[in-house]
Design a protein around this motif. Structure first.
Motif, mmCIF file in Angstrom:
data_model
loop_
_atom_site.group_PDB
_atom_site.id
_atom_site.type_symbol
_atom_site.label_atom_id
_atom_site.label_comp_id
_atom_site.label_asym_id
_atom_site.label_seq_id
_atom_site.Cartn_x
_atom_site.Cartn_y
_atom_site.Cartn_z
ATOM 1 N N GLY A 1 5.036 0.354 -13.316
ATOM 2 C CA GLY A 1 5.531 -0.941 -12.859
ATOM 3 C C GLY A 1 7.018 -1.012 -12.606
ATOM 4 N N VAL A 2 7.674 0.107 -12.420
ATOM 5 C CA VAL A 2 9.118 0.066 -12.178
ATOM 6 C C VAL A 2 9.524 0.716 -10.866
ATOM 7 N N GLY A 3 8.592 0.868 -9.948
ATOM 8 C CA GLY A 3 8.926 1.389 -8.639
ATOM 9 C C GLY A 3 8.956 2.899 -8.541
ATOM 10 N N ALA A 4 8.207 3.588 -9.387
ATOM 11 C CA ALA A 4 8.174 5.054 -9.334
ATOM 12 C C ALA A 4 7.472 5.555 -8.079
ATOM 13 N N VAL A 5 6.644 4.706 -7.465
ATOM 14 C CA VAL A 5 5.915 5.081 -6.262
ATOM 15 C C VAL A 5 6.560 4.397 -5.056
ATOM 16 N N LYS A 6 6.823 5.163 -4.019
ATOM 17 C CA LYS A 6 7.380 4.629 -2.776
ATOM 18 C C LYS A 6 6.372 4.865 -1.656
ATOM 19 N N CYS A 7 6.210 3.851 -0.811
ATOM 20 C CA CYS A 7 5.257 3.940 0.297
ATOM 21 C C CYS A 7 5.980 3.761 1.630
ATOM 22 N N ASP A 8 5.381 4.307 2.684
ATOM 23 C CA ASP A 8 5.940 4.150 4.027
ATOM 24 C C ASP A 8 6.041 2.679 4.408
ATOM 25 N N ASN A 9 5.064 1.877 3.990
ATOM 26 C CA ASN A 9 5.027 0.453 4.304
ATOM 27 C C ASN A 9 5.618 -0.321 3.127
ATOM 28 N N SER A 10 6.772 -0.913 3.302
ATOM 29 C CA SER A 10 7.449 -1.620 2.214
ATOM 30 C C SER A 10 6.703 -2.878 1.779
ATOM 31 N N ALA A 11 5.741 -3.352 2.586
ATOM 32 C CA ALA A 11 4.969 -4.537 2.212
ATOM 33 C C ALA A 11 4.063 -4.272 1.013
ATOM 34 N N ILE A 12 3.862 -3.021 0.675
ATOM 35 C CA ILE A 12 3.017 -2.674 -0.463
ATOM 36 C C ILE A 12 3.640 -3.147 -1.765
ATOM 37 N N GLY A 13 4.949 -3.102 -1.860
ATOM 38 C CA GLY A 13 5.627 -3.532 -3.080
ATOM 39 C C GLY A 13 5.833 -2.381 -4.047
ATOM 40 N N PRO A 14 6.574 -2.634 -5.127
ATOM 41 C CA PRO A 14 6.963 -1.559 -6.047
ATOM 42 C C PRO A 14 6.020 -1.321 -7.220
ATOM 43 N N TYR A 15 4.906 -2.007 -7.281
ATOM 44 C CA TYR A 15 4.097 -1.981 -8.502
ATOM 45 C C TYR A 15 2.816 -1.176 -8.364
ATOM 46 N N LEU A 16 2.889 0.007 -7.794
ATOM 47 C CA LEU A 16 1.717 0.859 -7.654
ATOM 48 C C LEU A 16 1.579 1.772 -8.862
ATOM 49 N N SER A 17 0.349 2.139 -9.143
ATOM 50 C CA SER A 17 0.087 3.042 -10.250
ATOM 51 C C SER A 17 0.722 4.407 -9.981
ATOM 52 N N PRO A 18 1.508 4.920 -10.910
ATOM 53 C CA PRO A 18 2.102 6.239 -10.693
ATOM 54 C C PRO A 18 1.089 7.377 -10.733
ATOM 55 N N THR A 19 -0.161 7.103 -11.112
ATOM 56 C CA THR A 19 -1.174 8.159 -11.063
ATOM 57 C C THR A 19 -1.606 8.421 -9.625
ATOM 58 N N LEU A 20 -1.353 7.471 -8.708
ATOM 59 C CA LEU A 20 -1.768 7.539 -7.303
ATOM 60 C C LEU A 20 -3.262 7.762 -7.155
ATOM 61 N N PHE A 21 -4.038 7.271 -8.114
ATOM 62 C CA PHE A 21 -5.496 7.397 -8.062
ATOM 63 C C PHE A 21 -6.042 6.599 -6.896
ATOM 64 N N LYS A 22 -6.987 7.164 -6.169
ATOM 65 C CA LYS A 22 -7.643 6.468 -5.068
ATOM 66 C C LYS A 22 -9.142 6.387 -5.353
ATOM 67 N N ALA A 23 -9.663 5.173 -5.410
ATOM 68 C CA ALA A 23 -11.101 4.987 -5.554
ATOM 69 C C ALA A 23 -11.734 5.228 -4.186
ATOM 70 N N THR A 24 -12.756 6.065 -4.144
ATOM 71 C CA THR A 24 -13.409 6.364 -2.876
ATOM 72 C C THR A 24 -14.828 5.848 -2.816
ATOM 73 N N SER A 25 -15.337 5.358 -3.946
ATOM 74 C CA SER A 25 -16.680 4.771 -3.964
ATOM 75 C C SER A 25 -16.797 3.888 -5.205
ATOM 76 N N GLY A 26 -17.892 3.174 -5.286
ATOM 77 C CA GLY A 26 -18.138 2.327 -6.449
ATOM 78 C C GLY A 26 -18.246 3.127 -7.735
ATOM 79 N N ASP A 27 -18.586 4.398 -7.639
ATOM 80 C CA ASP A 27 -18.671 5.246 -8.830
ATOM 81 C C ASP A 27 -17.315 5.473 -9.478
ATOM 82 N N ASP A 28 -16.239 5.260 -8.738
ATOM 83 C CA ASP A 28 -14.895 5.449 -9.282
ATOM 84 C C ASP A 28 -14.407 4.264 -10.093
ATOM 85 N N LEU A 29 -15.153 3.163 -10.042
ATOM 86 C CA LEU A 29 -14.681 1.954 -10.725
ATOM 87 C C LEU A 29 -15.031 1.930 -12.181
#
Length: 77
Positions: free
Chosen positions: A49-77
């Motif tokens: 929650g301190v901006g460790a992740v930076k994205c190409d699109n600044s509209a994403i905001g600074p509060y992304l999970s630093p694990t960069l985990f991506k859910a690809t299906s309902g099984d990931d939830l």
């Protein structure tokens, strides 16, 4: 201590309104983010929650999970 979290997008479907998606958005609703570009870790995974992740699109905001985990299906939830 460290922690991990995942950014999870959800939406609701109003009860009793099966055509909710045909209605216009309320005034002030932000445009949907269809393509967020790439995101990368520029800090460390313990910087939650301190901006460790930076994205190409600044509209994403600074509060992304630093694990960069991506859910690809309902099984990931």
């Amino acid at each position: 201590a460290s922690a991990y979290y995942v950014n999870l997008f959800t939406h609701y479907r109003p009860v009793g309104d099966p055509q909710w998606f045909d209605k216009p958005n309320l005034e002030g609703t932000p445009e949907p983010l269809m393509d967020v570009g790439e995101c990368r870790l520029e800090g460390t995974v313990d910087q939650v929650g301190v901006g460790a992740v930076k994205c190409d699109n600044s509209a994403i905001g600074p509060y992304l999970s630093p694990t960069l985990f991506k859910a690809t299906s309902g099984d990931d939830l």
